[in-house]
Scaffold this active site. Structure first.
Site, PDB file in Angstrom:
ATOM      1  N   ALA A 347       2.923  28.336  35.184  1.00 40.02           N
ATOM      2  CA  ALA A 347       3.064  27.608  36.451  1.00 40.02           C
ATOM      3  C   ALA A 347       4.016  26.425  36.307  1.00 40.02           C
ATOM      4  O   ALA A 347       4.977  26.279  37.065  1.00 40.02           O
ATOM      5  CB  ALA A 347       1.689  27.141  36.928  1.00 40.02           C
ATOM      6  N   ASP A 373       7.778  31.630  25.573  1.00 38.97           N
ATOM      7  CA  ASP A 373       6.400  31.892  25.983  1.00 38.97           C
ATOM      8  C   ASP A 373       6.043  33.274  25.468  1.00 38.97           C
ATOM      9  O   ASP A 373       6.818  34.221  25.638  1.00 38.97           O
ATOM     10  CB  ASP A 373       6.253  31.840  27.514  1.00 38.97           C
ATOM     11  CG  ASP A 373       4.802  31.735  27.955  1.00 38.97           C
ATOM     12  OD1 ASP A 373       3.975  32.538  27.476  1.00 38.97           O
ATOM     13  OD2 ASP A 373       4.493  30.862  28.785  1.00 38.97           O
ATOM     14  N   CYS A 501     -30.144  24.434  20.511  1.00 39.89           N
ATOM     15  CA  CYS A 501     -31.509  24.792  20.915  1.00 39.89           C
ATOM     16  C   CYS A 501     -31.650  24.776  22.439  1.00 39.89           C
ATOM     17  O   CYS A 501     -32.418  25.557  23.003  1.00 39.89           O
ATOM     18  CB  CYS A 501     -32.524  23.856  20.272  1.00 39.89           C
ATOM     19  SG  CYS A 501     -32.429  22.147  20.838  1.00 39.89           S
TER      20      CYS A 501
END
Length: 937
Positions: A347, A373, A501
């Site tokens: 973008a 890219d 947890c």
């Protein structure tokens, strides 16, 4: 519309106006960018008085100056002023008082503010608060707040409760342009170093309109005569401003305004297009707070530091004449000859590439624009990456973007690469590549990549233009050698992670459920098949690795691999249905029964406090039912994905609920009895759920033998298919793009896992779209903030390539188009370290162009008053004064010691070696010195 009217064209203008009004009458919002002030007032009056009112937006960009005016009618309701999710708080206690004090669980600071409205739910004891009535917050503190309520006669608080913020609508009353010109009210201020500029520019844009009416043209660039005319018009308008009249008008600012007023610059158009685009969305949706009502902006600090003559600004019959009329020909030449590296073609990268092509960057020798890219184009990219089209899906982003940039400007000299900029590609982006660059522009979407690029830019002393977006928010940061701190000098604190947890046994919000669901998905469908294949590929090596580990994690892993290949192995699709049904029973019934058996509802902690106190929520097991469509949908998604891991064909009937129910009814579900003595982790600091035992090594040996036997029952060449959770990228323009492939059942399973677990703990469930955002860790991207960010960065690019600017000329920006908020500030200078008569910063690197011995280097530092006691290269220690053996290395060349000790092989593209030296001064104080580069032939 023509700026001047005559009898010859007046009839045409009237016809045009009537036709335009017919179009406007059908609109929700109308935007004017090129219109006289007189006509703007006329059209705004029409929009303001229309029933229903039509939102009117007027915007102009003149050189390095811009303006926006919004009028959304006499009354406009904003349904969501900031776009943020409603804040929540978990209640710990509520007093019977007037006003009552509400104390909250202290795991997170409250986000409530005085005046907020909240509703309560799940409160036990003081149930009167669960009536859904919004109540006002006052005296908000980090972990408590009071209510405008009398709870003296309410029931006594027992436990539980959630307070949820109620988003309040806001009614705005806009003034028409006719009135706002005389009484503009407060301006949206973007730069506190320019607090007087909006008032001056309010006059300047009106004066420019008068100038064009009087002379039928714009002021000539660099003309002092025209500047004086405009200043006089501004002074005349100022006299009519009443209480808003300025005592002193900034003539210098008006000269700059006059000189560049004819030009429309690409970065300014990008920035203002982004802001105005978001205002249109607000007008159509009522979401986010509109601009109320004037915004003026300038970037005069982008001008070259040297004085420009009128001849420097004269047109040259080129496509860049507008830019030349503002910055002069010399800067245009620098832009065209610049060597630029854009990292990322998503973008931000697409917007940058479009901007730079229009600005003429890298369009002449020796200029060159390199873009890289490693990603390919997906359907969801098309909502905000405007260089791509449907037919480009599956192609390399950088290649397509570079090709389209060449259409925008055929002269741009661009090279597209498909390499990720990382340590692994330093043979591609080598020293000579970096040394030849003028500037680096980041267009990245993750912190790790940004940190790497920052390190490289610091190392090679290259300017780095950094930016990022998050929904309607964006930020820009200028990293300029020797002037500013680097990107890595200040970082946001890491996101707070829920304790293990909590996620596994005590969730209290949907994020915990989705985190658990994503973890289970990856464990069952990606990590376990990968682990099975790892064993089958080389059983001996795998067994040796498990024996070497010899811990509880290795033991548990072996048990799960055996289970996968034995009891849970699937050969038919009915086996997959059976596996999914038993997983449902295990996850959402048996585990909950065991947890509540180990910790009953009336359990107490060692201090006597209730174990199930906030934020813990007491769970209830689910009873599977084929009449519950969500249960069947979970079975369908889980069985289809399980079949994929075993390479089992999926029958067509699986999507029919009646056939699913028949298959599920065939599954025999064994009864479950909770066991005594089961250990359940409750320590929030625990990092593993595996419990170590004395005989782990012996157990591991037995398990390896059992695994070996189990493998003998497998078909020849058996392998599992690991399923990688597909990265989710949802883009937003005016709506949402759904995932490219939404039929792979990844999100169906994750949403099913999360929502069933949420049902266990009475946590509100979410739809699949919201689950995508959370589980996929999606950063929403919208076109408007992207355009704004890139426009702001390109204004800084002018300064970088012009050279000679001081740190106070550069601007970092944080913006939130939802509010709207725009805050610009000077970058922070780098930290300076001083020693004797020397000083240096993170930008400095000491270079020695000789292959010294270790002793030579110690003496070289000694001459600077520095006593080196440790020298390292990479992760290896070359020398330490505490080790007697290291004295034998003192007369060896540094390069030879590095090859011998650190096993460093200097690649052919590198001509030096970097060493980190720890030093003290003569008073034994540690001194952080720059990296030292030893250059050799």
């Amino acid at each position: 519309l023509p700026q001047t009217f005559s009898s010859a064209n007046l009839a045409d203008v009237r016809c045009y106006t009537v036709a335009l009004l017919r179009l406007i009458a059908e609109a929700i919002a109308v935007v004017f960018t090129e219109i006289s002030l007189e006509k703007a007032v006329e059209f705004d009056d029409y929009c303001h008085n229309h029933q229903p009112p039509i939102s009117f937006i007027k915007s102009e960009v003149r050189g390095l100056f811009g303006s926006i005016f919004c009028d959304f009618g006499p009354e406009f309701t904003v349904t969501d002023v900031d776009g943020e999710e409603p804040h929540t708080a978990i209640i710990a206690s509520i007093s019977n008082d007037n006003p009552p004090l509400v104390s909250c669980v202290d795991d997170e600071r409250l986000e409530f503010q005085d005046g907020d409205l909240v509703v309560f739910s799940e409160v036990e004891g003081m149930t009167e608060l669960n009536d859904g009535k919004p109540r006002k917050v006052k005296n908000a503190r980090p972990y408590s707040f009071s209510l405008e309520e009398d709870t003296s006669n309410f029931g006594s608080y027992v436990k539980g409760g959630i307070a949820t913020q109620v988003k309040q609508s806001k009614l705005l009353k806009f003034k028409p342009l006719r009135d706002a010109l005389r009484d503009p009210g407060d301006f949206l201020l973007s730069d506190f170093s320019k607090v007087d500029h909006p008032q001056v520019l309010h006059l300047a844009f009106q004066a420019l309109d008068k100038f064009r009416q009087n002379f039928g043209r714009f002021p000539v660039a660099g003309s002092e005569q025209d500047a004086q005319r405009l200043i006089a018009l501004a002074a005349s308008i100022n006299e009519t401003m009443g209480e808003g009249r300025l005592e002193d008008i900034n003539d210098k600012l008006l000269r700059h305004f006059s000189s560049g007023s004819r030009a429309i610059l690409n970065p300014m158009a990008a920035m203002f297009g982004g802001i105005v685009g978001q205002e249109v969305v607000k007008a159509c949706s009522g979401k986010f707070h509109p601009l109320f009502q004037f915004f003026y902006f300038d970037s005069i600090e982008s001008l070259p530091t040297e004085a420009l003559e009128a001849s420097d600004l004269s047109p040259r019959n080129s496509r860049y004449d507008a830019q030349i009329s503002v910055f002069g020909y010399n800067l245009q030449k620098k832009l065209e000859e610049a060597k630029v590296f854009i990292v990322g073609a998503g973008a931000l990268g697409c917007e940058f590439l479009k901007n730079l092509a229009l600005m003429g960057v890298s369009c002449s020798l020796p200029g060159k624009l390199t873009i890289t890219d490693d990603d390919v184009i997906e359907k969801s990219n098309l909502s905000r990456q405007f260089l791509f089209r449907d037919w480009n899906i599956g192609q390399a982003k950088s290649t397509v973007a570079a090709s389209v940039a060449g259409i925008i400007n055929p002269k741009v000299r661009i090279e597209a690469l498909q390499n990720r900029a990382s340590p692994e590609t330093e043979n591609v982006f080598n020293d000579s590549f970096w040394e030849g660059l003028d500037v680096v522009v980041n267009a990245l979407d993750n912190v790790n990549a940004r940190m790497y690029m920052d390190q490289r830019c610091v190392y090679f002393q290259k300017p780095l233009l950094e930016s990022g977006t998050l929904g309607p928010k964006c930020n820009t940061q200028m990293v300029i050698p020797h002037l500013t701190e680097n990107y890595g000098a200040s970082r946001d604190p890491p996101e707070k992670q829920a304790p293990m947890c909590t996620v596994h046994s005590f969730p209290h919000n949907i994020d915990h459920c989705l985190t658990w669901a994503r973890s289970e998905f990856e464990g069952m469908l990606e990590k376990m098949p990968h682990e099975v294949n790892k064993f089958l590929s080389n059983p001996g090596e795998y067994a040796a690795a498990m024996k070497s580990a010899g811990d509880a994690q290795a033991r548990d892993l072996l048990e799960r691999v055996i289970e996968c290949l034995d009891k849970e192995r699937c050969e038919t699709f009915q086996d997959c249905i059976t596996w999914a049904r038993l997983k449902f029973e295990d996850y959402f019934s048996n585990r909950v029964k065991q947890l509540t058996f180990t910790f009953p509802e009336d359990s107490a902690t060692s201090t006597g406090a209730p174990f199930w106190s906030a934020p813990k929520r007491f769970p209830r097991p689910l009873q599977f039912s084929t009449s519950d469509i969500s249960h069947l949908h979970f079975i369908m998604a889980a069985s289809i994905l399980r079949a994929e891991t075993f390479g089992i064909p999926v029958p067509d009937w699986v999507k029919k609920p009646s056939k699913q129910a028949e298959a599920v009814d065939k599954v025999l579900v064994p009864d479950f009895q909770p066991k005594k003595g089961v250990k359940i982790v409750t320590d929030e600091k625990a990092t593993s759920l595996s419990a170590a035992s004395i005989d782990d090594s012996a157990v591991i040996n037995d398990l390896i033998a059992k695994l070996d036997e189990c493998s003998k029952t497998l078909p020849r060449g058996f392998r599992m298919n690991a399923i990688q959770f597909e990265k989710l990228s949802v883009g937003i323009t005016f709506g949402l793009d759904i995932k490219d492939d939404d039929t792979n059942y990844h999100m169906d399973l994750i949403a099913g896992l999360a929502n069933m677990r949420a049902r266990n703990y009475s946590i509100p469930e979410v739809d699949k779209l919201k689950a995508k955002f959370i589980a996929g860790r999606i950063i929403p991207a919208i076109a408007t903030s992207t355009a704004m960010a890139t426009g702001l960065v390109c204004l800084e690019l002018y300064k970088v390539l012009a050279g000679g600017h001081k740190v106070e000329d550069y601007r970092n920006t944080f913006a939130n188009l939802a509010l709207p908020l725009l805050t610009m500030s000077e970058p922070v200078p780098p930290k300076v370290i001083k020693h004797l008569d020397m000083k240096w910063t993170v930008w400095d690197r000491w270079i020695i162009r000789e292959n010294l011995t270790l002793r030579d280097l110690l003496n070289w530092l000694k001459d600077k008053g520095l006593n080196a006691y440790s020298i390292s290269c990479g992760t290896s220690l070359l020398y330490n004064s505490m080790f007697p053996r290291h004295k034998d290395r003192l007369d060896k060349k540094l390069a030879d010691v590095a090859k011998e000790v650190a096993k460093v092989e200097v690649p052919s593209y590198r001509r030096h070696l970097d060493v980190v030296v720890a030093c003290e001064d003569d008073d034994d104080n540690d001194i952080d010195i720059p990296l030292i580069s030893i250059y050799f032939e």
